[in-house]
Design an enzyme around this catalytic site. Structure first.
Site, PDB file in Angstrom:
ATOM      1  N   ARG A  33      -1.139  -4.550  -6.351  1.00 32.59           N
ATOM      2  CA  ARG A  33      -0.908  -5.989  -6.403  1.00 32.59           C
ATOM      3  C   ARG A  33       0.434  -6.245  -7.084  1.00 32.59           C
ATOM      4  O   ARG A  33       0.626  -5.876  -8.237  1.00 32.59           O
ATOM      5  CB  ARG A  33      -2.061  -6.615  -7.194  1.00 32.59           C
ATOM      6  N   HIS A  67       0.834  -1.199   0.000  1.00 34.44           N
ATOM      7  CA  HIS A  67       0.000   0.000   0.000  1.00 34.44           C
ATOM      8  C   HIS A  67       0.872   1.253   0.000  1.00 34.44           C
ATOM      9  O   HIS A  67       1.955   1.252   0.579  1.00 34.44           O
ATOM     10  CB  HIS A  67      -0.900   0.043   1.239  1.00 34.44           C
ATOM     11  N   HIS A  85       3.300  -7.519   1.561  1.00 35.11           N
ATOM     12  CA  HIS A  85       2.642  -8.430   2.497  1.00 35.11           C
ATOM     13  C   HIS A  85       1.594  -9.282   1.799  1.00 35.11           C
ATOM     14  O   HIS A  85       1.100  -8.915   0.732  1.00 35.11           O
ATOM     15  CB  HIS A  85       2.011  -7.663   3.653  1.00 35.11           C
ATOM     16  N   GLU A 110      -1.857  -0.508   8.133  1.00 35.41           N
ATOM     17  CA  GLU A 110      -2.797  -1.477   8.683  1.00 35.41           C
ATOM     18  C   GLU A 110      -2.100  -2.347   9.709  1.00 35.41           C
ATOM     19  O   GLU A 110      -0.866  -2.404   9.742  1.00 35.41           O
ATOM     20  CB  GLU A 110      -3.390  -2.348   7.565  1.00 35.41           C
TER      21      GLU A 110
HETATM   22 ZN    ZN Z   1      -2.904  -4.833   3.019  1.00 33.38          ZN
END
Ligand code: ZN
Length: 313
Positions: free
Chosen positions: A190, A95, A170, A113
């Site tokens: 992605r 991200h 991740h 996150e």
């Molecule tokens: Zn994520």
């Protein structure tokens, strides 16, 4: 005021059935991957279930009644709380931070996150970080499809907690049930999707954006993971405090009087049951306790994650 929202369930190729069989959530479909439990994001804006604001969305409430959220300055309700049921592996992703998201995606928030592992298989691992030493090496390994060498697998067990800063490669793997506390954003790049086909086609990759935002060299493995075994009972145990959120674990056996001194406080019940200010709650309940509520009385045998805004909130 204690608000409870209608959860927004999401279908994902990698999702399973646990959210609708083990939790009090309802959705049609074979692959239910996410429950957006507390969210004001435009792609899943929670609706207040009952009380004075029944039928209003969280984004409306945040806009019109900022006093319920301690008059914080964040331009949108800053957090999104979800439970993720991964039946199969998610794509390997990364991200952006706020600055990159604003410049390249036209949205206010990137995505920091964190994950609380509610369940996972024995001897499980997650993808956290990578082994490239330079950005050139990163680009080369991606171009040559050397993902097995590139990514770092980190052994993880039930109850572990992981902080995923923007720029950290991740991936959640099949078999994991995770409570995620995140910034209110769904900007995901992605990197790799294991060559999978969805409806006969590979899903879009975002290779250039990924190479732009991935942190090199990577240090996530030394900072990301902590174990939560043996935390003291009947108190809030701080798991993470960053610019965007504070997150605590509560293992309750008996009762707790909790002063609500935060702009708002989110309480997510992971296991067990009890009462909050006399109202019954059980596994899968998510409460949003507004500013100025005063002391909260929690009783029962339960495990919970609590969260509020971070230092910049
Ligand atoms: Zn994520």
């Amino acid at each position: 005021m204690i608000l409870s929202l209608e959860p927004v369930l999401k279908e994902n190729v990698w999702g399973g059935q646990r959210l609708v069989t083990e939790f009090p959530y309802h959705a049609e479909g074979e692959h239910i991957g996410e429950c957006w439990a507390i969210s004001a994001h435009p792609h899943g804006d929670g609706v207040v279930k009952e009380g004075e604001y029944a039928g209003k969305t969280l984004s409306w409430l945040y806009k019109e009644h900022r006093e319920l959220f301690g008059n914080i300055n964040a331009e949108e309700f800053p957090l999104l709380i979800k439970i993720i049921d991964a039946q199969s592996d998610l794509s390997i992703q990364v991200h952006p931070d706020d600055a990159y998201a604003r410049e390249h995606e036209g949205v206010p928030y990137g995505k920091t996150e964190c994950w609380y592992v509610m369940d996972c298989p024995e001897n499980a691992a997650l993808v956290i970080g990578h082994h490239a030493k330079t950005r050139q090496e990163l680009a080369d390994m991606i171009a040559q499809d050397k993902y097995e060498e590139l990514i770092r697998q980190v052994p993880v067990k039930k109850g572990d907690f992981l902080q995923i800063d923007p720029g950290t490669v991740h991936a959640i793997k099949g078999g994991f049930l995770i409570l995620e506390t995140q910034q209110s954003s769904d900007i995901t790049y992605r990197v790799y999707d294991y060559g999978r086909l969805v409806d006969g086609k590979p899903r879009q990759l975002h290779v250039q954006q990924s190479i732009d935002v991935i942190t090199v060299p990577d240090e996530a493995d030394t900072k990301a993971l902590r174990h939560t075994d043996g935390l003291p009972e009947n108190q809030l145990n701080l798991l993470e405090e960053c610019a965007h959120y504070r997150v605590w674990k509560l293992n309750l056996s008996g009762n707790l009087s909790l002063p609500q001194d935060y702009p708002f406080l989110i309480l997510s019940i992971l296991e067990g049951k009890g009462t909050v200010d006399g109202k019954p709650v059980e596994k899968g309940a998510h409460l949003l306790i507004t500013s100025g509520h005063g002391t909260i009385a929690i009783e029962g045998e339960l495990e919970a994650i609590l969260s509020t805004v971070g230092r910049e909130g």
